[in-house]
Design an enzyme around this catalytic site. Structure first.
Site, PDB file in Angstrom:
ATOM      1  N   CYS A 153      37.198  39.384  40.614  1.00 24.20           N
ATOM      2  CA  CYS A 153      38.101  40.063  41.541  1.00 24.20           C
ATOM      3  C   CYS A 153      38.439  41.493  41.132  1.00 24.20           C
ATOM      4  O   CYS A 153      38.963  42.263  41.932  1.00 24.20           O
ATOM      5  CB  CYS A 153      39.402  39.283  41.672  1.00 24.20           C
ATOM      6  SG  CYS A 153      39.167  37.559  42.064  1.00 24.20           S
ATOM      7  N   HIS A 199      47.373  43.043  42.709  1.00 25.55           N
ATOM      8  CA  HIS A 199      46.278  42.124  43.036  1.00 25.55           C
ATOM      9  C   HIS A 199      46.754  41.224  44.177  1.00 25.55           C
ATOM     10  O   HIS A 199      46.036  41.033  45.149  1.00 25.55           O
ATOM     11  CB  HIS A 199      45.925  41.309  41.787  1.00 25.55           C
ATOM     12  CG  HIS A 199      44.688  40.502  41.915  1.00 25.55           C
ATOM     13  ND1 HIS A 199      43.546  40.964  42.534  1.00 25.55           N
ATOM     14  CD2 HIS A 199      44.388  39.249  41.484  1.00 25.55           C
ATOM     15  CE1 HIS A 199      42.608  40.035  42.487  1.00 25.55           C
ATOM     16  NE2 HIS A 199      43.098  38.983  41.863  1.00 25.55           N
ATOM     17  N   HIS A 228      41.335  38.411  50.968  1.00 24.86           N
ATOM     18  CA  HIS A 228      40.886  38.749  49.617  1.00 24.86           C
ATOM     19  C   HIS A 228      39.387  39.001  49.652  1.00 24.86           C
ATOM     20  O   HIS A 228      38.592  38.079  49.834  1.00 24.86           O
ATOM     21  CB  HIS A 228      41.224  37.581  48.687  1.00 24.86           C
ATOM     22  CG  HIS A 228      40.955  37.831  47.239  1.00 24.86           C
ATOM     23  ND1 HIS A 228      40.570  39.049  46.733  1.00 24.86           N
ATOM     24  CD2 HIS A 228      41.009  36.984  46.164  1.00 24.86           C
ATOM     25  CE1 HIS A 228      40.408  38.956  45.433  1.00 24.86           C
ATOM     26  NE2 HIS A 228      40.658  37.710  45.063  1.00 24.86           N
TER      27      HIS A 228
END
Length: 360
Positions: free
Chosen positions: A164, A303, A341
């Site tokens: 990520c 995040h 995401h």
């Protein structure tokens, strides 16, 4: 070792809320939600029904048929984003030393759709039917490679994979490459296209995805009812340029990157360390690199995946890095409520948490 200034002079984006930087920015400002029911494949038997798909993206508008078939969807997104970036930057390749121009576009997974399709061909029709372009379409550095070929960039070309944090990590490393004199320009960022049967199944079975059927309540970072992230897709690229190089050509400068930090908390394959130590250290490193103080920071783009553990530990990391009192005053948000995401995580902010941090 040189310490040159690094600025941002171009941008390109393909996202679930807009297929250009301008559309994306308007979508963010207006609170547009790019999350909806999955249309890429039949989800009748899936517990997860929602994703943030890129919409109104007609490949044939951007590539001829042969080129379109030789590229995975993650490369489609990256190349179209790079074209927007190049136009936005005003770079004249005829007047630029292209041996000093690099490309680094990351992806968390790469050509997952190509891998799935060719695995089916292998099982149904045998090894001779696997595409000869299977490997070039699926490996993670091909977004960078194809952009390099298209624009004639002969500097460093690579794809970085750190899950990520891939795109943020890439931007930070490209900042260092220019800062220390190895290149003058770098296209940096990330691209992803993982809304596929096996992609959704894998994240669903590891209990990472939201099972909500309400698109307005599926991706809700920092909300007490959050239950997992929503898969997104798209690309986000920026052009990093050495400051004097940009000044000389009268470039439009969006921002300057002044600090970057990267760490590993060596704790778990999916969970951040509960004490926030790794994320805090990354932010502290970025602050020190930038030679600023914690009180100089006014915004953190987190995040913020909408998973129960992430926001808890990320909040702890922010408090540890900035101190309790300063942390209370800093504005914090996540764009994943809009875009889901996208796995590779391409963003820039005053101080970015979660192991890869940099300041501007």
């Amino acid at each position: 070792m040189e310490n040159r200034r690094v600025v941002i002079t171009g941008m390109g984006a393909i996202t679930p809320i807009g297929n250009s930087v301008e559309e994306f920015w308007e979508g963010i400002k207006n609170g547009k939600c790019g999350i909806d029911e999955i249309t890429h494949f039949d989800v009748s038997n899936y517990k997860v029904k929602l994703a943030a798909e890129v919409k109104n993206f007609n490949v044939e508008e951007h590539f001829d048929r042969k080129a379109a078939k030789r590229l995975d969807r993650f490369s489609h997104f990256a190349i179209v984003s790079a074209r927007e970036l190049m136009k936005d930057s005003g770079i004249d390749t005829e007047k630029t030393d292209m041996t000093r121009f690099g490309v680094a576009v990351s992806t968390g997974i790469g050509g997952l759709e190509t891998i799935e399709n060719n695995k089916e061909l292998l099982e149904e029709k045998g090894p001779d039917r696997v595409s000869p372009m299977f490997i070039p379409m699926s490996i993670v550095n091909m977004a960078s490679g194809n952009i390099s070929i298209e624009i004639g960039a002969k500097g460093e070309s690579f794809g970085m994979v750190t899950a990520c944090a891939s795109a943020t990590h890439t931007i930070g490393e490209c900042y260092r490459i220019i800062k220390h004199g190895y290149q003058d320009l770098m296209i940096a960022g990330g691209t992803e296209a993982s809304i596929t049967p096996i992609g959704i199944s894998g994240f669903m079975n590891i209990k990472a995805l939201s099972t909500s059927t309400d698109k307005t309540r599926a991706s809700i970072p920092f909300d007490k009812e959050r239950d997992g992230f929503v898969m997104g897709e798209g690309a986000g690229l920026i052009l990093l340029e050495e400051y004097e190089h940009a000044k000389k050509r009268n470039a439009k400068i969006y921002a300057e990157i002044v600090g970057y930090g990267a760490t590993s908390d060596a704790y778990h394959i999916t969970s951040p360390s509960p004490d926030g130590e790794g994320g805090a250290r990354a932010m502290i490193n970025a602050i020190n690199d930038a030679k600023i103080r914690p009180e100089d920071i006014d915004y953190i783009n987190t995040h913020g995946t909408s998973t129960p553990l992430n926001e808890k530990f990320e909040t702890i990391a922010i408090k540890k890095a900035l101190g309790e009192e300063i942390a209370k005053k800093v504005m914090v948000s996540s764009t994943k409520g809009n875009t889901g995401h996208l796995l590779r995580r391409s963003r820039w902010s005053r101080s970015n948490c979660r192991n890869k941090s940099y300041t501007r």
